[in-house]
Design an enzyme around this catalytic site. Structure first.
Site, PDB file in Angstrom:
ATOM      1  N   GLY A  91      43.458  38.084  37.631  1.00  0.00           N
ATOM      2  CA  GLY A  91      42.662  38.053  36.466  1.00  0.00           C
ATOM      3  C   GLY A  91      41.337  38.930  36.270  1.00  0.00           C
ATOM      4  N   GLY A  93      37.918  39.283  36.275  1.00  0.00           N
ATOM      5  CA  GLY A  93      36.782  38.243  36.749  1.00  0.00           C
ATOM      6  C   GLY A  93      35.391  38.449  36.458  1.00  0.00           C
ATOM      7  N   LYS A 114      32.748  45.378  30.727  1.00  0.00           N
ATOM      8  CA  LYS A 114      32.920  45.163  32.101  1.00  0.00           C
ATOM      9  C   LYS A 114      31.565  44.908  32.695  1.00  0.00           C
ATOM     10  CE  LYS A 114      35.114  47.287  36.194  1.00  0.00           C
ATOM     11  NZ  LYS A 114      35.721  48.584  36.784  1.00  0.00           N
ATOM     12  N   GLY A 127      30.750  37.942  38.361  1.00  0.00           N
ATOM     13  CA  GLY A 127      31.155  38.640  37.087  1.00  0.00           C
ATOM     14  C   GLY A 127      30.358  39.671  36.505  1.00  0.00           C
ATOM     15  N   ARG A 177      34.508  49.543  27.962  1.00  0.00           N
ATOM     16  CA  ARG A 177      35.526  50.297  28.441  1.00  0.00           C
ATOM     17  C   ARG A 177      36.681  50.247  27.368  1.00  0.00           C
ATOM     18  NH1 ARG A 177      37.916  49.353  34.144  1.00  0.00           N
ATOM     19  NH2 ARG A 177      38.730  47.233  33.220  1.00  0.00           N
ATOM     20  N   ARG A 184      48.931  45.500  32.876  1.00  0.00           N
ATOM     21  CA  ARG A 184      48.852  46.149  34.366  1.00  0.00           C
ATOM     22  C   ARG A 184      50.325  45.859  34.980  1.00  0.00           C
ATOM     23  NH1 ARG A 184      43.355  45.551  35.943  1.00  0.00           N
ATOM     24  NH2 ARG A 184      42.215  44.932  33.960  1.00  0.00           N
ATOM     25  N   ASP A 253      47.279  45.603  40.459  1.00  0.00           N
ATOM     26  CA  ASP A 253      46.558  45.193  39.620  1.00  0.00           C
ATOM     27  C   ASP A 253      45.650  46.510  38.849  1.00  0.00           C
ATOM     28  OD1 ASP A 253      45.408  44.820  41.926  1.00  0.00           O
ATOM     29  OD2 ASP A 253      43.845  44.120  41.183  1.00  0.00           O
ATOM     30  N   ASN A 254      45.753  47.430  39.435  1.00  0.00           N
ATOM     31  CA  ASN A 254      44.819  48.765  39.028  1.00  0.00           C
ATOM     32  C   ASN A 254      45.936  49.984  38.562  1.00  0.00           C
ATOM     33  OD1 ASN A 254      42.585  47.430  39.648  1.00  0.00           O
ATOM     34  ND2 ASN A 254      42.515  48.173  41.803  1.00  0.00           N
ATOM     35  N   ASP A 263      40.338  51.825  37.057  1.00  0.00           N
ATOM     36  CA  ASP A 263      39.496  51.467  38.057  1.00  0.00           C
ATOM     37  C   ASP A 263      39.091  52.522  38.837  1.00  0.00           C
ATOM     38  OD1 ASP A 263      38.598  50.084  40.279  1.00  0.00           O
ATOM     39  OD2 ASP A 263      39.917  48.623  39.921  1.00  0.00           O
TER      40      ASP A 263
END
Ligand code: AMP
Ligand code: MG
Length: 496
Positions: A91, A93, A114, A127, A177, A184, A253-254, A263
């Site tokens: 998730g 983060g 981000k 975070g 971003r 993903r 996840d990327n 990423d």
């Protein structure tokens, strides 16, 4: 379009999906936001007011300190295979989706901050993001965009005015971003691992609608999505290979379903050609080395297929057969895209039987002599049509070793076999072979100057030069040359 002098108008289509797909929350405000850079060209493309984004109000907004009333920021849930092992709960983060922007052509883009503060998925992390990784992502993602590679973009970077504790206290920053979406492979894996079949159906439909609208009427939507992602990723990875780009952390996840690069943690462009090159400090086994990238993409797409099995067919056996058949097409798609790209780089028109051998010999020579990946190809563009006074030629700063001569003779003979205007061919080769890439030693130097001395000049210079990567500028030769022995950077850190 957003009226001038106001915050961007946001949409919230993702927030209309069930609550279990995300956590609604606002960014945690930061102490003293200060502008670093606003991407004016991108702002314009998105119909945003760059002057407003650069203003104090815009800076507060980009830092997450001023949420537009009525908007629905959120952190998305996802899972992922990290270095081969499945993590059911990753998730966002340290990233918060402010909402979506619609450009002049009606296309929707996510706008995410981000480094915007902790979420349900921070797992003990703060975070936040240090300045260095924010600048790296800004530089490299924008360089990729200028090279024509599908990628998330950097709309702006702002300093948070707060320190971030890593192995030492570092200045903090936030990156705004922009992505076609942040969905993903891991987003699918998340629902699948929770046996949320209804959620999978909803996600498939949403993703098709957003990224592959021509497939929304497909008989088997999940299969249509799988095939579309396989093709988009095959094209993407072929572009990375053709540029010597090493992503460094190709976890599922990327990898975005829309086929954009995401990423920019430990990524880098290769200087001297060596197919085993790895940069990531945490990639001890070389899993994500240059030569492994297509294979890893294939593996990741198999994970996607596996996760889609519950919605591919009511009969499990047939679902697995469909998944397998789709995944098996990856290599052909990759090879086709890669071959087309290589032919463009080498000035080859119609494919011929001995091309593969010729190309393999070139790569062998490049590896043997550790020539610079980028400048080798660029130099070939010069040599395709050597004319005195060519302003694009880089012979003054980069030459190929004499050992290349026999190969060059063979290649010229191959070029001569095709009736083609040599000047046109050369122009096309210059377009396919950049001279300025985001060289790791320059990126690191720009990050260090900003982090250690609050000197942002090298960062701005690099961003501006990399916006026109195929135009040779002798005055910027220092930004084109490979690192000297003492400048070489062997490792990059995610810097989370
Ligand atoms: P990445 O390495 O950027 O792909 O991140 C992997 C996971 O770690 C994601 O779930 C991130 O959101 C999370 N993460 C990375 N850095 C931080 C941080 N500083 N604070 C909280 N979560 C983080
Ligand atoms: Mg990530």
């Amino acid at each position: 379009m957003t009226p001038t002098g106001t915050p961007p108008t946001l949409e919230h289509t993702f927030a209309e999906l069930p609550e279990r797909f995300y956590q609604r929350l606002e960014p945690t405000p930061v102490a003293a936001p200060a502008p670093i850079r606003v991407n004016r060209a991108l702002a314009q493309r998105l119909g945003l007011d760059a002057d407003w984004l650069s203003s104090p109000a815009g800076t507060e907004w980009l830092a997450g300190n001023a949420i537009t009333p009525g908007s629905h920021p959120l952190a998305a849930a996802y899972a992922g295979h990290q270095f081969g092992g499945f993590n059911p709960q990753l998730g966002d983060g340290r990233a918060i989706l402010l909402g979506e922007l619609r450009d002049g052509e009606g296309r929707l883009f996510d706008l995410q901050l981000k480094g915007a503060g902790p979420t349900r998925w921070s797992r003990g992390g703060d975070g936040r993001s240090p300045l260095g990784p924010v600048l790296r992502e800004y530089i490299v993602s924008e360089a990729m965009a200028a090279l024509g590679v599908p990628t998330t973009r950097a709309l702006a970077a702002v300093a948070s005015g707060e320190p971030v504790m890593r192995d030492r206290a570092l200045p903090g920053a936030i990156l705004a971003r922009v992505a076609s979406s942040h969905l993903r492979i891991g987003s699918v894996e998340y629902l699948s691992s929770r046996k949320d079949t209804e959620g999978l159906h909803l996600l498939v439909d949403y993703t098709l609608q957003r990224h592959f609208p021509e497939q929304t009427t497909a008989e088997n939507p999940a299969l249509a999505l799988l095939n579309a992602v396989i093709q988009a990723q095959a094209r993407l990875i072929s572009q990375w290979q053709l540029l010597g780009f090493i992503h460094g952390v190709m976890n599922t996840d990327n990898m975005l379903l829309c086929g954009e690069t995401i990423d920019y943690g430990p990524c880098a462009f290769m200087d001297a050609f060596n197919p085993d090159t790895v940069f990531s400090s945490i990639d001890h086994g070389g899993r994500y080395a240059y030569r492994n990238q297509p294979g890893i993409a294939h593996w990741n797409l198999a994970s996607l297929a596996q996760a889609l099995v519950p919605v591919l067919h009511n009969d499990a056996e047939q679902a697995v057969a469909l998944a397998q058949a789709a995944v098996d097409t990856f290599s052909d798609h990759f090879l086709q895209a890669h071959t087309e790209g290589l032919n463009a780089k080498l000035g080859l028109g119609e494919p011929q039987a001995d091309d593969a051998a010729l190309i393999e010999q070139l790569y062998t020579l490049m590896a043997e002599h550790a020539t610079d990946f980028t400048l080798t190809f660029r130099r070939l563009a010069d040599l395709a049509h050597p004319v005195p006074g060519n302003p694009q030629a880089i012979g003054e700063v980069y030459k190929l070793p004499n050992a290349f001569d026999p190969w060059l003779a063979q290649w010229r003979e191959r070029l001569a076999r095709e009736a083609c205007d040599p000047q046109q061919r050369q122009t096309a080769m210059y377009r396919a072979n950049p001279v300025f890439i985001a060289r790791n030693h320059l990126v690191e130097a720009a990050l260090a100057a900003a982090t250690d001395n609050a000197d942002f000049a090298p960062f701005h210079t690099l961003v501006e030069r990399l916006a026109a990567p195929t135009q040779w500028q002798p005055a910027s030769r220092a930004l084109a040359l490979p690192p000297e022995e003492g400048q070489r950077v062997y490792q990059t850190f995610c810097g989370t």
